[in-house]
Design a protein around this motif. Structure first.
Motif, PDB file in Angstrom:
ATOM      1  N   LYS A  35       6.900   5.535  28.442  1.00  0.00           N
ATOM      2  CA  LYS A  35       5.528   6.102  28.604  1.00  0.00           C
ATOM      3  C   LYS A  35       4.405   4.859  28.640  1.00  0.00           C
ATOM      4  O   LYS A  35       3.570   4.970  29.457  1.00  0.00           O
ATOM      5  CB  LYS A  35       4.744   7.123  27.896  1.00  0.00           C
ATOM      6  N   GLU A  36       4.932   4.639  28.000  1.00  0.00           N
ATOM      7  CA  GLU A  36       4.082   2.422  28.550  1.00  0.00           C
ATOM      8  C   GLU A  36       4.103   2.296  29.703  1.00  0.00           C
ATOM      9  O   GLU A  36       3.477   1.473  30.564  1.00  0.00           O
ATOM     10  CB  GLU A  36       4.132   1.383  27.449  1.00  0.00           C
ATOM     11  N   ALA A  37       5.123   1.613  29.888  1.00  0.00           N
ATOM     12  CA  ALA A  37       5.500   1.080  31.418  1.00  0.00           C
ATOM     13  C   ALA A  37       5.215   2.171  32.308  1.00  0.00           C
ATOM     14  O   ALA A  37       4.673   0.871  33.586  1.00  0.00           O
ATOM     15  CB  ALA A  37       7.190   1.393  31.634  1.00  0.00           C
ATOM     16  N   PHE A  38       4.839   2.810  32.078  1.00  0.00           N
ATOM     17  CA  PHE A  38       3.987   4.058  33.474  1.00  0.00           C
ATOM     18  C   PHE A  38       2.712   4.310  33.373  1.00  0.00           C
ATOM     19  O   PHE A  38       2.042   4.231  34.305  1.00  0.00           O
ATOM     20  CB  PHE A  38       5.035   6.076  33.267  1.00  0.00           C
ATOM     21  N   GLY A  39       2.225   3.262  31.769  1.00  0.00           N
ATOM     22  CA  GLY A  39       0.909   4.005  31.774  1.00  0.00           C
ATOM     23  C   GLY A  39       0.569   4.807  31.213  1.00  0.00           C
ATOM     24  O   GLY A  39      -0.757   5.371  31.652  1.00  0.00           O
ATOM     25  N   PHE A  40       1.203   6.533  31.103  1.00  0.00           N
ATOM     26  CA  PHE A  40       1.264   7.533  31.148  1.00  0.00           C
ATOM     27  C   PHE A  40       1.057   7.895  29.154  1.00  0.00           C
ATOM     28  O   PHE A  40       0.748   6.780  28.500  1.00  0.00           O
ATOM     29  CB  PHE A  40       2.477   8.257  30.791  1.00  0.00           C
ATOM     30  N   GLU A  67      -0.037   9.976  42.658  1.00  0.00           N
ATOM     31  CA  GLU A  67      -0.534   8.549  42.147  1.00  0.00           C
ATOM     32  C   GLU A  67       0.000   7.727  40.432  1.00  0.00           C
ATOM     33  O   GLU A  67      -0.643   6.617  39.758  1.00  0.00           O
ATOM     34  CB  GLU A  67      -2.515   8.234  42.453  1.00  0.00           C
ATOM     35  N   GLY A  68       0.315   8.813  39.768  1.00  0.00           N
ATOM     36  CA  GLY A  68       0.998   8.220  38.885  1.00  0.00           C
ATOM     37  C   GLY A  68      -0.292   8.791  37.624  1.00  0.00           C
ATOM     38  O   GLY A  68       0.261   7.557  36.684  1.00  0.00           O
ATOM     39  N   ASN A  69      -1.121   9.366  37.436  1.00  0.00           N
ATOM     40  CA  ASN A  69      -2.224  10.065  36.569  1.00  0.00           C
ATOM     41  C   ASN A  69      -1.416  10.952  35.423  1.00  0.00           C
ATOM     42  O   ASN A  69      -1.861  11.597  35.335  1.00  0.00           O
ATOM     43  CB  ASN A  69      -3.110  10.191  37.316  1.00  0.00           C
ATOM     44  N   ASP A  70      -0.447   9.878  34.521  1.00  0.00           N
ATOM     45  CA  ASP A  70      -0.421  10.910  33.093  1.00  0.00           C
ATOM     46  C   ASP A  70       1.068  11.924  33.834  1.00  0.00           C
ATOM     47  O   ASP A  70       1.883  11.588  34.446  1.00  0.00           O
ATOM     48  CB  ASP A  70      -0.897  11.959  32.633  1.00  0.00           C
ATOM     49  N   ALA A  71       2.240  12.096  32.954  1.00  0.00           N
ATOM     50  CA  ALA A  71       3.075  12.137  32.458  1.00  0.00           C
ATOM     51  C   ALA A  71       2.871  14.057  33.628  1.00  0.00           C
ATOM     52  O   ALA A  71       1.393  14.438  33.167  1.00  0.00           O
ATOM     53  CB  ALA A  71       3.399  12.597  31.765  1.00  0.00           C
ATOM     54  N   GLY A  72       3.936  14.906  34.083  1.00  0.00           N
ATOM     55  CA  GLY A  72       3.358  16.022  34.394  1.00  0.00           C
ATOM     56  C   GLY A  72       4.552  17.148  33.439  1.00  0.00           C
ATOM     57  O   GLY A  72       6.206  16.827  34.024  1.00  0.00           O
ATOM     58  N   ALA A  73       3.846  18.417  34.180  1.00  0.00           N
ATOM     59  CA  ALA A  73       5.219  19.495  34.314  1.00  0.00           C
ATOM     60  C   ALA A  73       6.296  19.936  35.399  1.00  0.00           C
ATOM     61  O   ALA A  73       5.852  19.458  36.043  1.00  0.00           O
ATOM     62  CB  ALA A  73       4.395  20.685  33.646  1.00  0.00           C
ATOM     63  N   ILE A  74       6.882  20.662  35.148  1.00  0.00           N
ATOM     64  CA  ILE A  74       7.965  21.226  35.929  1.00  0.00           C
ATOM     65  C   ILE A  74       8.143  22.695  36.276  1.00  0.00           C
ATOM     66  O   ILE A  74       8.723  23.105  34.746  1.00  0.00           O
ATOM     67  CB  ILE A  74       9.383  20.159  36.482  1.00  0.00           C
ATOM     68  N   ALA A  75       7.775  23.028  36.829  1.00  0.00           N
ATOM     69  CA  ALA A  75       8.351  24.614  36.506  1.00  0.00           C
ATOM     70  C   ALA A  75       9.460  25.254  37.172  1.00  0.00           C
ATOM     71  O   ALA A  75       9.819  24.588  38.592  1.00  0.00           O
ATOM     72  CB  ALA A  75       6.731  25.531  38.158  1.00  0.00           C
ATOM     73  N   THR A  76       9.845  26.075  37.185  1.00  0.00           N
ATOM     74  CA  THR A  76      11.634  26.668  37.399  1.00  0.00           C
ATOM     75  C   THR A  76      11.427  28.129  38.000  1.00  0.00           C
ATOM     76  O   THR A  76      10.336  28.424  37.588  1.00  0.00           O
ATOM     77  CB  THR A  76      11.997  25.571  36.172  1.00  0.00           C
ATOM     78  N   ASN A  77      12.564  29.016  37.567  1.00  0.00           N
ATOM     79  CA  ASN A  77      12.953  29.909  37.719  1.00  0.00           C
ATOM     80  C   ASN A  77      14.147  30.636  36.982  1.00  0.00           C
ATOM     81  O   ASN A  77      14.657  31.656  37.000  1.00  0.00           O
ATOM     82  CB  ASN A  77      13.069  30.497  39.165  1.00  0.00           C
ATOM     83  N   ILE A  78      13.430  29.675  36.099  1.00  0.00           N
ATOM     84  CA  ILE A  78      15.210  29.956  34.916  1.00  0.00           C
ATOM     85  C   ILE A  78      13.846  31.309  33.636  1.00  0.00           C
ATOM     86  O   ILE A  78      13.043  30.639  33.493  1.00  0.00           O
ATOM     87  CB  ILE A  78      15.883  28.990  34.328  1.00  0.00           C
ATOM     88  N   VAL A  79      15.013  31.498  33.672  1.00  0.00           N
ATOM     89  CA  VAL A  79      14.407  33.355  32.800  1.00  0.00           C
ATOM     90  C   VAL A  79      14.510  32.116  31.181  1.00  0.00           C
ATOM     91  O   VAL A  79      15.302  31.695  30.546  1.00  0.00           O
ATOM     92  CB  VAL A  79      15.241  34.564  33.064  1.00  0.00           C
ATOM     93  N   ASP A  80      13.570  32.951  30.882  1.00  0.00           N
ATOM     94  CA  ASP A  80      12.586  32.127  29.203  1.00  0.00           C
ATOM     95  C   ASP A  80      12.311  30.718  29.125  1.00  0.00           C
ATOM     96  O   ASP A  80      12.924  29.617  28.309  1.00  0.00           O
ATOM     97  CB  ASP A  80      13.473  32.675  28.668  1.00  0.00           C
ATOM     98  N   LEU A  81      12.275  29.682  30.526  1.00  0.00           N
ATOM     99  CA  LEU A  81      12.451  28.518  30.970  1.00  0.00           C
ATOM    100  C   LEU A  81      11.534  28.252  32.103  1.00  0.00           C
ATOM    101  O   LEU A  81      11.987  27.068  32.751  1.00  0.00           O
ATOM    102  CB  LEU A  81      13.329  27.548  30.376  1.00  0.00           C
TER     103      LEU A  81
END
Length: 87
Positions: A35-40, A67-81
């Motif tokens: 996190k620190e290395a990425f500045g997140f 631009e790398g402005n903090d961490a991000g989520a990933i959407a999936t098509n996995i049921v219940d995830l």
């Protein structure tokens, strides 16, 4: 000026040789040091993919934007995830 279609083709052609046919070898969230290395402020998911060129895996890290402005989520098509969250 290039349109979205041309940019998508260009980026697909750039990325595909590095990822298509590779195996996912791990999933983890960023450490405090990462996190620190990425500045997140938050910890992003990291997807580790085998790398045929050397021993180090390819690491895919979710970011809020290109631009790398903090961490991000990933959407999936996995049921219940449906979301790999920011932690």
């Amino acid at each position: 000026m290039r349109g979205d279609k041309e940019l998508k083709v260009e980026w697909t052609n750039r990325v595909a040789p590095h990822l298509v046919g590779r195996r996912i070898i791990g999933v983890e969230w960023q450490s405090d040091e990462d996190k620190e290395a990425f500045g997140f402020y938050s910890s992003a998911v990291k997807i580790l993919v085998e790398n045929g060129k050397d021993g180090d895996p390819i690491v895919l890290t979710a970011m809020r934007d290109d631009e790398g402005n903090d961490a991000g989520a990933i959407a999936t098509n996995i049921v219940d995830l449906e979301i790999l969250p920011v932690i």
